[in-house]
Design a protein around this motif. Sequence first.
Motif, short mmCIF file in Angstrom:
data_model
loop_
_atom_site.label_atom_id
_atom_site.label_comp_id
_atom_site.label_asym_id
_atom_site.label_seq_id
_atom_site.Cartn_x
_atom_site.Cartn_y
_atom_site.Cartn_z
N GLY A 45 -27.14 18.26 1.03
CA GLY A 45 -27.88 18.97 -0.02
C GLY A 45 -27.38 18.52 -1.38
O GLY A 45 -26.25 18.06 -1.54
N LYS A 46 -28.24 18.67 -2.36
CA LYS A 46 -27.89 18.21 -3.70
C LYS A 46 -26.96 19.17 -4.42
O LYS A 46 -26.37 18.84 -5.43
N ARG A 47 -26.87 20.40 -3.93
CA ARG A 47 -26.02 21.42 -4.56
C ARG A 47 -26.42 21.65 -6.02
O ARG A 47 -25.56 21.85 -6.88
N LEU A 48 -27.73 21.64 -6.25
CA LEU A 48 -28.22 21.86 -7.62
C LEU A 48 -27.90 23.27 -8.12
O LEU A 48 -27.49 23.45 -9.27
N ARG A 49 -28.10 24.27 -7.26
CA ARG A 49 -27.87 25.65 -7.71
C ARG A 49 -26.40 25.87 -8.05
O ARG A 49 -26.10 26.45 -9.10
N PRO A 50 -25.47 25.41 -7.17
CA PRO A 50 -24.06 25.49 -7.57
C PRO A 50 -23.78 24.79 -8.90
O PRO A 50 -23.00 25.30 -9.73
N PHE A 51 -24.40 23.65 -9.13
CA PHE A 51 -24.15 22.94 -10.38
C PHE A 51 -24.63 23.76 -11.58
O PHE A 51 -24.00 23.78 -12.64
N LEU A 52 -25.75 24.44 -11.41
CA LEU A 52 -26.24 25.30 -12.49
C LEU A 52 -25.29 26.47 -12.75
O LEU A 52 -25.04 26.85 -13.90
N VAL A 53 -24.76 27.05 -11.67
CA VAL A 53 -23.81 28.16 -11.84
C VAL A 53 -22.59 27.66 -12.61
O VAL A 53 -22.17 28.26 -13.61
N VAL A 54 -22.02 26.55 -12.15
CA VAL A 54 -20.79 26.04 -12.76
C VAL A 54 -21.04 25.59 -14.20
O VAL A 54 -20.24 25.85 -15.10
N SER A 55 -22.18 24.96 -14.45
CA SER A 55 -22.47 24.49 -15.82
C SER A 55 -22.73 25.65 -16.76
O SER A 55 -22.32 25.61 -17.93
N SER A 56 -23.41 26.69 -16.28
CA SER A 56 -23.65 27.83 -17.18
C SER A 56 -22.35 28.61 -17.37
O SER A 56 -22.06 29.08 -18.48
N ALA A 57 -21.53 28.71 -16.34
CA ALA A 57 -20.25 29.41 -16.48
C ALA A 57 -19.34 28.70 -17.50
O ALA A 57 -18.60 29.35 -18.24
N ALA A 58 -19.43 27.37 -17.53
CA ALA A 58 -18.58 26.60 -18.45
C ALA A 58 -18.92 26.90 -19.91
O ALA A 58 -18.06 26.79 -20.78
N LEU A 59 -20.16 27.33 -20.18
CA LEU A 59 -20.54 27.68 -21.56
C LEU A 59 -19.73 28.86 -22.07
O LEU A 59 -19.56 29.03 -23.27
N PHE A 60 -19.28 29.71 -21.14
CA PHE A 60 -18.60 30.95 -21.53
C PHE A 60 -17.14 30.95 -21.07
O PHE A 60 -16.52 32.00 -20.98
N ASP A 61 -16.62 29.78 -20.76
CA ASP A 61 -15.22 29.62 -20.35
C ASP A 61 -14.82 30.53 -19.18
O ASP A 61 -13.71 31.07 -19.14
N VAL A 62 -15.75 30.69 -18.24
CA VAL A 62 -15.44 31.43 -17.02
C VAL A 62 -14.49 30.57 -16.18
O VAL A 62 -14.70 29.37 -16.05
N PRO A 63 -13.44 31.17 -15.59
CA PRO A 63 -12.55 30.38 -14.73
C PRO A 63 -13.34 29.69 -13.60
O PRO A 63 -14.21 30.30 -12.98
N GLN A 64 -13.01 28.43 -13.38
CA GLN A 64 -13.72 27.61 -12.40
C GLN A 64 -13.75 28.27 -11.01
O GLN A 64 -14.75 28.23 -10.31
N ALA A 65 -12.64 28.91 -10.62
CA ALA A 65 -12.56 29.50 -9.27
C ALA A 65 -13.60 30.61 -9.11
O ALA A 65 -14.19 30.77 -8.03
N GLN A 66 -13.82 31.38 -10.18
CA GLN A 66 -14.84 32.45 -10.11
C GLN A 66 -16.24 31.84 -10.04
O GLN A 66 -17.08 32.27 -9.24
N ALA A 67 -16.49 30.84 -10.88
CA ALA A 67 -17.81 30.20 -10.89
C ALA A 67 -18.11 29.60 -9.52
O ALA A 67 -19.24 29.72 -9.02
#
Length: 295
Positions: A45-67
């Motif tokens: 799978g392309k893992r597009l949805r995970p990438f969107l979660v991680v990329s949007s979380a990075a905008l707000f400095d959410v810890p990577q483990a939570q994202a």
Amino acid sequence: LTELDEAMRRTGDAVTALLDTLLPAVAGPRGRVIEAMRYSALGGGKRLRPFLVVSSAALFDVPQAQALRAAAAIEMIHCYSLIHDDLPAMDDADLRRGRPSAHKAFDEATAILAGDGLLTEAFAVLADPATHEKAEVRCELIAAVAHAAGAAGMVGGQMIDLSDERAALDLDGITELQALKTGALIRVSALAGAILGEADDAARGALKGYSEALGLAFQIADDLLDAESTTEALGKPAGQDSGADKATFVALMGIEGARARAHVLVREAKAQLDLFGDKADSLRETADYVIARRH
Ligand code: IPE
Ligand code: IPE
Ligand code: MG
Ligand code: MG
Ligand code: MG
């Protein structure tokens, strides 16, 4: 490889590793359903949805483990939707991600249970304090994901897609179908980062606008690939939609019309991101990617 390909691969690998630990194999008769859940969740799978979660979380400095936990949970729900979508009672597709569909690799009953298991386990992952230290934030995320997956979201879209009325849908009807069937999970993926980051309304509004346009463009691209690509390139049966008289933008607007619409949507998606500046570059590139992708 472009930087975006690299970043998507890194996130994909991280989410696969996390799914591997979240879904440990077990011995005994119960093990078979776990094996089917792992087969579907870990098998590409392309893992597009995970990438969107991680990329949007990075905008707000959410810890990577939570994202990544939110990403893994949403990917579990996506994988469940694919297992059930492929069942004989739905699209009756024997191939998924270049391998036999879950009901072919196992059997129908096991595939149904594996989907149920993935859907349910996703909420256990979201509810765990490791996903966010604040219970209110976890509750908000759980409610948003539940709403996106349920009858007001993905399940509702799948129902319209299977209904007899689908052949008569006009442009607005198809837009609503796609917004629910595919758009809802994509939207909540982009919103998850804002929820975890306790972002303000302006940021949330921007991500909603972005992901609504992105989700529509993504499903138009899926429909174009169904019409134009091959089973080999897609890793799932090509040409299913026209065979099944599916209501798609391609059916209504033709190949060129659908492609033009997808380009407009990608421009609309990117136009929503101005307030984030350079920090949103990976979301901008993702918008270009969803219609340029070959599978
Ligand atoms: C396929 O989704 C199903 C749709 C919602 C169109 P993806 O194209 O994201 O499938 P994978 O996860 O990469 O296999
Ligand atoms: C299914 O849409 C979307 C889901 C909710 C799984 P499709 O039926 O077009 O997805 P594919 O083409 O089989 O991946
Ligand atoms: Mg379908
Ligand atoms: Mg299908
Ligand atoms: Mg499709």
